[in-house]
Write a protein that holds these residues in place. Structure first.
Motif, PDB file in Angstrom:
ATOM      1  N   ASP A 195      -1.566  -2.629   0.557  1.00  0.00           N
ATOM      2  CA  ASP A 195      -2.233  -1.925  -0.547  1.00  0.00           C
ATOM      3  C   ASP A 195      -3.690  -1.666  -0.223  1.00  0.00           C
ATOM      4  OD1 ASP A 195       0.129  -1.931  -1.922  1.00  0.00           O
ATOM      5  OD2 ASP A 195      -0.488  -3.351  -3.461  1.00  0.00           O
TER       6      ASP A 195
ATOM      7  N   THR B 211       3.549   0.905  -3.584  1.00  0.00           N
ATOM      8  CA  THR B 211       3.333   1.390  -2.216  1.00  0.00           C
ATOM      9  C   THR B 211       3.463   2.905  -2.166  1.00  0.00           C
ATOM     10  OG1 THR B 211       4.474  -0.628  -1.493  1.00  0.00           O
ATOM     11  CG2 THR B 211       3.944   0.989   0.186  1.00  0.00           C
TER      12      THR B 211
ATOM     13  N   LEU C  60      -4.011   1.139   2.327  1.00  0.00           N
ATOM     14  CA  LEU C  60      -3.788   2.459   1.737  1.00  0.00           C
ATOM     15  C   LEU C  60      -4.953   2.887   0.856  1.00  0.00           C
ATOM     16  CD1 LEU C  60       0.007   2.201   0.859  1.00  0.00           C
ATOM     17  CD2 LEU C  60      -1.038   3.544   2.699  1.00  0.00           C
ATOM     18  N   GLU C  61      -5.556   1.942   0.142  1.00  0.00           N
ATOM     19  CA  GLU C  61      -6.739   2.255  -0.654  1.00  0.00           C
ATOM     20  C   GLU C  61      -7.898   2.674   0.249  1.00  0.00           C
ATOM     21  OE1 GLU C  61      -7.249  -1.318  -2.865  1.00  0.00           O
ATOM     22  OE2 GLU C  61      -5.490  -0.942  -4.150  1.00  0.00           O
TER      23      GLU C  61
ATOM     24  N   ALA D 134      -7.202   6.211   1.257  1.00  0.00           N
ATOM     25  CA  ALA D 134      -7.506   7.136   0.162  1.00  0.00           C
ATOM     26  C   ALA D 134      -9.014   7.382   0.067  1.00  0.00           C
ATOM     27  CB  ALA D 134      -6.968   6.569  -1.157  1.00  0.00           C
TER      28      ALA D 134
ATOM     29  N   ALA E 296      -1.473   8.747  -3.064  1.00  0.00           N
ATOM     30  CA  ALA E 296      -2.906   8.877  -3.359  1.00  0.00           C
ATOM     31  C   ALA E 296      -3.724   9.065  -2.082  1.00  0.00           C
ATOM     32  CB  ALA E 296      -3.394   7.645  -4.127  1.00  0.00           C
TER      33      ALA E 296
ATOM     34  N   ASP F 144       3.047   5.030  -4.699  1.00  0.00           N
ATOM     35  CA  ASP F 144       1.920   5.636  -5.410  1.00  0.00           C
ATOM     36  C   ASP F 144       0.664   5.651  -4.549  1.00  0.00           C
ATOM     37  OD1 ASP F 144       3.490   6.038  -7.657  1.00  0.00           O
ATOM     38  OD2 ASP F 144       2.779   4.234  -8.697  1.00  0.00           O
ATOM     39  N   LYS F 145       0.407   4.539  -3.866  1.00  0.00           N
ATOM     40  CA  LYS F 145      -0.809   4.452  -3.046  1.00  0.00           C
ATOM     41  C   LYS F 145      -0.715   5.339  -1.810  1.00  0.00           C
ATOM     42  CE  LYS F 145      -2.177  -0.139  -4.671  1.00  0.00           C
ATOM     43  NZ  LYS F 145      -3.464   0.271  -5.236  1.00  0.00           N
TER      44      LYS F 145
END
Length: 283
Positions: A191, A236, A194-195, A198, A242, A238-239
């Motif tokens: 997470d 996962t 991935l953030e 983004a 994003a 959704d991220k």
């Protein structure tokens, strides 16, 4: 596996402990939840349970024995605890010299060592995939558009990188696009990675072309899959969306998927493919 004795679930954070408890219950297996204070969710209080501090190794073993457990599953996300701020019990203090040695290494080294401590106490550590095969990623495309040849090249390259990084106990997840690796999973977890991607997309640091960018997750070569399997869930997807990714590829049979139906719905909604690839080196 001792099917008639309660399954002891040592629960960290996230949705996987509850999913595992429900799967065991559906098979007629009694469940006893050992909930780690400040980490596990309260939803598992619906089962016979005990709350135990993360440093209370002796209490964990005592509660599991009292409940009649022989098989234990360690499941759920868990931030590597700070050894100096954790309050150990007598059982943990007895193993402190060994635990100190285990901390001189990566997460695989630490988790495998903790598994050995439980086994030395007479328990058997089993994997969530052994208890609940329905939580395991199948082979093939689960959702979203069909991956193309470029996607499969990226997946193969990312898997080779994960295998190469494995001996250093790092890199279970990689974000790649058109043969360019832009992020490697570290202590922040999938997470967090991935953030980070983004944020790089938002800042212009990453400029994905249309239909570019894949999250690839695979077990490291030496990883003990009883206690640490790669995992994905709705968050996962959704991220990944994003971060502007086109897809998610994981190793079939060696990756846990929580709320698989919801993963499919969200992936289809975002237009993100979810793919289970074979265990061999290629996709």
């Amino acid at each position: 596996m001792s099917e008639t004795t309660p399954l002891g679930i040592i629960a960290g954070a996230g949705a996987f402990p509850l999913a595992l408890a429900r799967a065991a219950e559906a098979q007629g297996r009694p469940v006893f939840a050992i909930l780690l204070k400040g980490i596990a969710g309260k939803e598992l209080e619906a089962y016979p349970h005990a709350w135990v501090g993360i440093g209370q190794f002796g209490a964990i073993c005592a509660q599991a024995r009292r409940a009649g457990c022989r098989d234990l599953v360690l499941i759920g996300s868990l931030v590597r605890p700070n050894l100096w701020t954790t309050l150990p019990d007598i059982g943990a203090l007895k193993t402190l010299p060994e635990v100190l040695r285990l901390y001189r290494g990566g997460d695989d080294h630490l988790l495998s060592g903790i598994a050995r401590l439980f086994e030395r106490e007479g328990f058997r550590l089993v994997g969530a995939h052994e208890v609940a095969p329905g939580l395991v990623m199948p082979e093939g495309r689960l959702a979203g558009p069909e991956p193309d040849a470029d996607d499969r090249d990226d997946i193969a390259m990312a898997r080779a990188a994960i295998a190469a990084l494995g001996p250093y106990d790092v890199g279970q997840g990689i974000v790649i696009g058109r043969r360019r690796i832009v992020a490697v999973e570290g202590a922040e977890g999938t997470d967090g990675m991935l953030e980070r991607c983004a944020a790089m997309v938002a800042s212009g640091r990453i400029r994905w072309g249309k239909g570019v960018g894949i999250l690839v997750k695979a077990p490291k070569p030496q990883q003990d899959r009883r206690i640490d399997m790669p995992a994905i869930g709705p968050a996962t997807v959704d991220k990944a969306a994003a971060a502007g990714l086109r897809g998610i590829a994981v190793v079939a049979g060696s990756t846990l998927v929580v709320e698989m139906d919801e993963v499919v719905r969200r992936a289809d909604r975002h237009g993100v493919f979810v793919l289970g690839v074979g265990a061999e080196a290629g996709p």
